[in-house]
Design an enzyme around this catalytic site. Structure first.
Site, PDB file in Angstrom:
ATOM      1  N   THR A  84     -12.314   4.302  -1.602  1.00  0.00           N
ATOM      2  CA  THR A  84     -11.092   4.905  -1.086  1.00  0.00           C
ATOM      3  C   THR A  84     -11.226   4.976   0.427  1.00  0.00           C
ATOM      4  OG1 THR A  84     -10.829   6.194  -3.110  1.00  0.00           O
ATOM      5  CG2 THR A  84      -9.542   6.895  -1.198  1.00  0.00           C
TER       6      THR A  84
ATOM      7  N   LYS B  46      -3.546   4.298  -3.690  1.00  0.00           N
ATOM      8  CA  LYS B  46      -4.659   5.177  -4.053  1.00  0.00           C
ATOM      9  C   LYS B  46      -4.601   6.501  -3.292  1.00  0.00           C
ATOM     10  CE  LYS B  46      -8.774   6.678  -5.281  1.00  0.00           C
ATOM     11  NZ  LYS B  46      -8.969   7.412  -6.544  1.00  0.00           N
TER      12      LYS B  46
ATOM     13  N   LYS C  74     -11.376  14.267   3.008  1.00  0.00           N
ATOM     14  CA  LYS C  74     -11.294  12.933   3.619  1.00  0.00           C
ATOM     15  C   LYS C  74     -10.051  12.185   3.155  1.00  0.00           C
ATOM     16  CE  LYS C  74     -13.121   9.626   1.605  1.00  0.00           C
ATOM     17  NZ  LYS C  74     -12.746   8.517   0.666  1.00  0.00           N
TER      18      LYS C  74
END
Length: 292
Positions: free
Chosen positions: A94, A170, A239
């Site tokens: 990711t 995503k 994050k």
């Protein structure tokens, strides 16, 4: 196929094991050698450097963040320097939209191919090959690596010929998951302080209008207040929300709920939550209400 796999964390170890089960010839690399050795006992070859895992038809990277991906790709004898022409880098990490674009460009200049293939699912799903893969890249490249993607997940969704499209899907998905966690935590804090049993409340939700796996999985974690061991650590949640906000800024799309979630993650981490599962942000509401 002859495939490398770099990054044997909670998700990567299960994915690499499933490639082996599907009959592929797998070479693994991880900074912590013990994780590579665990796959060697299942038939994997062990690489001593990232480049040593890049000698075949394709290499997966499944790493924590942009910095980790950049390190293994751009170092001397890394992925970019070692992958042969025509071979494919499959990035399941990711990462930011910007880095995905850069990887596609840099691989293209060297005659290599690149696919973004991030996944949805927790470690137990990765081990059982039940994750969902979101893939983007050139159609012929995707067709060539489809046996690999089929081996690690239960379904592959092909999004675009532009790899970065998979990354934004995503990131938006993780943003939605975090939104569910936060809203579930607030709702459970409300009913819990009113004296309603949280497990009974969860049964009402998941037996009626909220039967999706996301409510069952994270609702159970919240009702049990079980935030360790972390399937997906809280710093990674922060994050991903920050990456979603960065994508929103680039596209001039305001994401006010994502801004709130960033602050919730910062609150959790400021209070010692680094080693907790990211679902622990849902426990903050009960603490704010004096119910914990």
């Amino acid at each position: 196929m002859n495939v490398g796999f770099i990054g044997l964390g909670h998700m990567g170890s299960g994915m690499a094991a499933n490639l082996l089960k599907a009959g592929h010839d797998v070479t693994v690399y991880n900074r912590t050698r013990a994780k590579s050795d665990a796959l060697a006992s299942k038939g994997a070859k062990v690489a001593l450097t990232p480049g040593d895992a890049c000698k075949g038809d394709a290499v997966f990277t499944m790493l924590a963040n942009d910095r980790a991906v950049e390190e293994v790709v751009y170092q001397d004898h890394g992925v970019l320097a070692s992958l042969k022409q025509g071979a494919v880098h499959i990035s399941s990490s990711t990462i930011s939209v910007a880095l995905s674009k850069k990887l596609a460009d840099d691989h293209g200049r060297r005659g290599q191919r690149y696919v973004a293939a991030p996944v949805f699912g927790r470690p137990d799903a990765a081990a059982a090959a039940k994750i969902f893969v979101v893939a983007a890249g050139k159609s012929d490249t995707l067709k060539g690596v489809s046996p690999l993607l089929d081996a690690v997940g239960q379904r592959t969704f092909t999004i675009s010929e532009q790899p970065e499209a998979a990354n934004i899907v995503k990131l938006s998905g993780n943003f939605l998951i975090a939104t569910v966690i936060e809203s579930l935590g607030e709702a459970m804090a409300l009913v819990g302080k009113a004296g309603v049993d949280k497990h009974q409340y969860l049964e009402v939700l998941t037996s009626t209008l909220f039967g999706a796996p996301i409510y069952k999985t994270y609702g159970t974690l919240l009702a049990d207040a079980k935030f360790q061991p972390a399937g997906f650590a809280a710093p990674l949640g922060l994050k991903d929300i920050e990456l979603a906000l960065a994508a929103g800024q680039e596209l001039r799309v305001p994401l006010p709920i994502a801004s709130l979630l960033r602050d919730r993650f910062l609150t959790l981490l400021a209070n010692g939550g680094d080693n907790l599962d990211w679902s622990a942000i849902g426990g903050l509401a009960a603490k704010d209400a004096g119910a914990m």
